[in-house]
Design a protein around this motif. Structure first.
Motif, short mmCIF file in Angstrom:
data_model
loop_
_atom_site.label_atom_id
_atom_site.label_comp_id
_atom_site.label_asym_id
_atom_site.label_seq_id
_atom_site.Cartn_x
_atom_site.Cartn_y
_atom_site.Cartn_z
N VAL A 1 -1.89 7.65 -0.20
CA VAL A 1 -2.11 8.85 -1.00
C VAL A 1 -2.72 9.87 -0.07
CG1 VAL A 1 -3.21 9.83 -3.01
CG2 VAL A 1 -2.53 7.45 -3.02
N LYS B 1 -2.39 9.31 -9.77
CA LYS B 1 -1.25 8.47 -9.36
C LYS B 1 -1.27 7.15 -10.13
CE LYS B 1 0.42 9.95 -4.86
NZ LYS B 1 1.77 10.17 -5.40
N ARG C 1 -6.90 12.52 -7.17
CA ARG C 1 -5.44 12.39 -7.11
C ARG C 1 -5.02 10.95 -7.23
NH1 ARG C 1 -1.58 14.49 -2.81
NH2 ARG C 1 -0.17 13.60 -4.36
N THR C 2 -5.80 10.06 -6.62
CA THR C 2 -5.49 8.64 -6.70
C THR C 2 -5.50 8.18 -8.15
OG1 THR C 2 -6.61 8.47 -4.58
CG2 THR C 2 -6.08 6.41 -5.71
N PHE D 1 -3.61 1.61 -3.66
CA PHE D 1 -3.53 2.88 -2.95
C PHE D 1 -4.57 2.91 -1.84
CE2 PHE D 1 -2.50 3.86 -7.43
CZ PHE D 1 -1.22 4.37 -7.27
N ALA D 2 -4.23 3.52 -0.73
CA ALA D 2 -5.21 3.74 0.33
C ALA D 2 -5.39 5.23 0.47
CB ALA D 2 -4.71 3.14 1.64
N THR D 3 -6.63 5.67 0.52
CA THR D 3 -6.86 7.12 0.59
C THR D 3 -8.27 7.39 1.09
OG1 THR D 3 -6.68 9.18 -0.68
CG2 THR D 3 -7.68 7.29 -1.80
N ARG E 1 -11.83 5.76 4.49
CA ARG E 1 -10.67 5.10 3.88
C ARG E 1 -11.13 4.11 2.83
NH1 ARG E 1 -5.06 3.74 5.16
NH2 ARG E 1 -4.72 1.53 4.78
N ASN F 1 -10.43 11.97 -2.06
CA ASN F 1 -9.15 12.13 -2.75
C ASN F 1 -9.04 11.22 -3.97
OD1 ASN F 1 -6.76 13.59 -2.71
ND2 ASN F 1 -5.62 11.91 -1.81
N VAL G 1 0.84 -1.20 0.00
CA VAL G 1 0.00 0.00 0.00
C VAL G 1 0.87 1.25 0.00
CG1 VAL G 1 -1.59 1.33 1.40
CG2 VAL G 1 -1.89 -1.14 1.15
N SER G 2 0.58 2.14 -0.91
CA SER G 2 1.20 3.46 -0.81
C SER G 2 0.11 4.43 -0.37
CB SER G 2 1.75 3.93 -2.17
OG SER G 2 1.68 2.90 -3.11
#
Lengths: 192, 440
Positions: free
Chosen positions: A30, B153, B149-150, B140-142, B119, B146, A27-28
């Protein structure tokens, strides 16, 4: 349904199970970007026009002539507008420009409370920063000439607007010629 | 070689080899050759999801990825209506035959899962359809807000996996928003995502503001403001809102740029009409003068290693491009083509300089090697100027102004190769774009 219908697809599914793809990478996180409080993206309302308080004049001026010592008077003495013009990529003063500036200097030497910001301008045919440099040269030509005519240096400052303050929107020789200028922006005491 | 690797091979040739293969006599020709590269056909289905709110995000994220990749000119995002397979679980291999039929070279299959109200997990796998191999898998975790932006990315990860170059989608563009007629135009500092979304004003708009430039390593910009009719260089930290006038000098300061480490400001000061280049250490505030020529010296900025400076000067009689060492020594003229040259900008990759060239009543954007060789003019119009580089040095955005009383100002984009010329979405008229580094 799809699998029932297409026998081949079921086989692919089976073989897919046997060769499960590699694990997804770690996991990255963000994180949201910290932003300044967003403003509504609308053009800002124009600032209110600062009304110039009318001066009380004792003497009735001559018919159709500006009040001596006023902005209008300065412009009038400069030949209509306190602006002198330059050739393409040039910053030397023409005889006409010198004549106008002599009259501006005479006026400034008479009304010694006034100060001025000399604004150098360029036409649009140049890049933004180069034109700022060119405008700075023009503003300084005007300032230096006024000083040579006796105006105290500390009453004059010189800045460049480059090509940001066109007075003529046309993209032709006439328009460009008008936009290559040095403008004497008069500041009368007590008036901002 | 599979079709995808073959395409990638030519893509890398295209990215790296273009300049080397140019014959020398062609270097001053305007060459806007388009469409001689087949874009990679990529299928990006809506990301899989369980709930309706997730599904909405999944569709939006896929939309943004498709748009990002298409805008780069290197990809063609296939129409989802043409897809034969509807995957139900991205952890199983797709039915490659179904994707080959619709001529997809690559497939992005993604999924959204909600971990908690604040999340979400957004993940995707990038597949080489012909080789039947996974090229990349990222999660990705967000926060749900958001998602945009994810998506950028994810686009960056896909671009990087397929081109070998870092992407530029998770980045922003600061620019001058322009409103009103040409002779009374309001200019205001604004910022938006690189795709034109989320535009906001950064300053109130009372003062004329020009030439914003990003620090190469942070979300800080330097710009020229005419506050109090006293034009000077200012610094603005976009994330904290901290704003500061940089220095108090005896002349007008302008044309700011920050060094690669963000610690030195390089700028021009006009004294007695003469513009020269100065550098100021932002910590000690000590300032050194780098040029002393009575000619115009302006538009200075550093090479990415901080050792060299490129600038614009008319010391030779007309505006041309020069380089010098960071201490002002070793000045060399590098532009020798026909016309007038200005607004040079060193590429973040270090090997190219973008500039504006004018002549014959036209202004175009060009690029050249740092010694002036291999000049190539990429665009040509009434007035193209102010180039700025994408963080990966592959794309140049610039201002375009149209002729006449109604002369609009717009931001345009072109690849380093001269291909993929297109307008960049802005909320109104816009000029002086500057690209941020990739967001962290």
């Amino acid at each position: 349904m799809r699998r029932l219908f297409f026998g081949g697809a079921a086989l692919v599914m089976l073989s897919a199970c046997a060769t499960k793809p590699p694990v997804v990478e770690e996991v990255s996180e963000v994180v949201p970007v910290a932003k300044p409080a967003p403003e509504v993206f609308e053009p800002a309302p124009l600032p209110p026009v600062i009304e110039q308080a009318p001066e009380v004049v004792e003497v009735v001026p001559q018919a159709n002539l500006p009040i001596p010592g006023s902005q209008e008077d300065f412009a009038f003495q400069s030949g209509g507008e306190p602006r002198v013009f330059f050739g393409y990529d040039q910053f030397d003063l023409s005889p006409e420009a010198r004549d106008v500036l002599r009259r501006q200097a005479n006026w400034l030497n008479l009304y010694t409370d006034a100060t001025a910001i000399i604004e150098g301008n360029a036409d649009e045919r140049g890049t933004r920063e180069y034109n700022l440099a060119l405008g700075a040269r023009r503003a300084d030509s005007v300032k230096a000439f006024l000083i040579s005519q006796g105006v105290a240096p500390n009453r004059l400052s010189a800045i460049s607007y480059g090509k940001e303050r066109p007075i003529d929107g046309r993209s032709n020789e006439e328009g460009w010629a008008r936009n290559r200028n040095g403008f004497t922006n008069l500041r009368l005491r007590g008036v901002s | 070689m599979t079709r995808l690797t073959r395409i990638l091979f030519f893509l890398s040739l295209w990215l790296f080899g273009w300049f080397l293969s140019l014959p020398a006599q062609a270097q001053l020709e305007i060459d806007i050759s388009k469409g001689n590269l087949d874009p990679v056909q990529i299928a990006v289905p809506d990301f899989l999801a369980t709930t309706s709110s997730e599904r909405e995000l999944g569709a939006q994220i896929a939309d943004v990825i498709r748009a990002d990749l298409e805008r780069s000119g290197l990809f063609k995002a296939l129409d989802p209506a043409s897809f034969l397979e509807t995957q139900t679980n991205i952890d199983y291999k797709p039915t490659f035959a179904d994707w080959r039929v619709i001529k997809a070279d690559a497939l992005v299959s993604g999924r959204i899962q909600t971990e908690s109200a604040s999340r979400i997990l957004v993940e995707f796998r990038l597949w080489d359809v012909f080789a039947g191999q996974q090229l990349k898998g990222v999660r990705f975790a967000t926060t749900p807000e958001n998602w945009r932006r994810t998506a950028h990315k994810a686009s960056d990860a896909i671009y990087e996996a397929l081109t070998g170059e870092s992407g530029y989608f998770d980045s922003r563009i600061v620019f001058i928003d322009e409103r009103g007629p040409k002779t009374n135009r309001k200019k205001r500092l604004a910022i938006m995502d690189q795709d034109g979304e989320n535009p906001i004003y950064l300053l109130g708009g009372d003062d004329l503001v020009l030439t914003p430039r990003f620090s190469p390593n942070s979300q800080t910009i330097v710009y020229l403001s005419y506050e109090n009719s006293d034009p000077n260089v200012y610094l603005l930290d976009i994330e904290t809102g901290r704003r500061e006038r940089l220095g108090d000098f005896p002349g007008m300061t302008y044309a700011p740029h920050l060094s690669p480490d963000g610690e030195t400001l390089i700028f021009t000061m006009a004294r007695r009409g003469n513009s020269d280049i100065y550098a100021m250490d932002l910590r000690s505030r000590s300032t050194s003068r780098l040029t002393t020529d009575p000619a115009i010296d302006v538009s200075a900025n550093y090479s990415p290693d901080g050792k060299k400076i490129v600038f614009n000067s008319d010391r030779g009689g007309s505006p041309q491009l020069y380089t010098m060492d960071a201490d002002g020594k070793n000045v060399k003229r590098i532009s020798f083509g026909k016309g007038r040259y200005s607004a040079p900008v060193w590429s973040p990759r270090g090997d190219k300089i973008a500039f504006t060239r004018s002549g014959g009543g036209k202004f175009g954007i060009g690029v050249m090697d740092i010694d002036g060789k291999n000049e190539r003019i990429l665009t040509d119009s009434y007035l193209d100027e102010s180039p700025t580089w994408s963080p990966n040095g592959r794309v140049i955005i610039f201002s375009r102004e149209y002729r006449g009383v109604d002369g609009r100002r717009e931001v345009w984009s072109v690849d380093l190769t001269g291909q993929n010329l297109r307008r960049v979405e802005t909320p109104g008229m816009a000029s002086d774009p500057a690209w941020s580094p990739l967001l962290q």
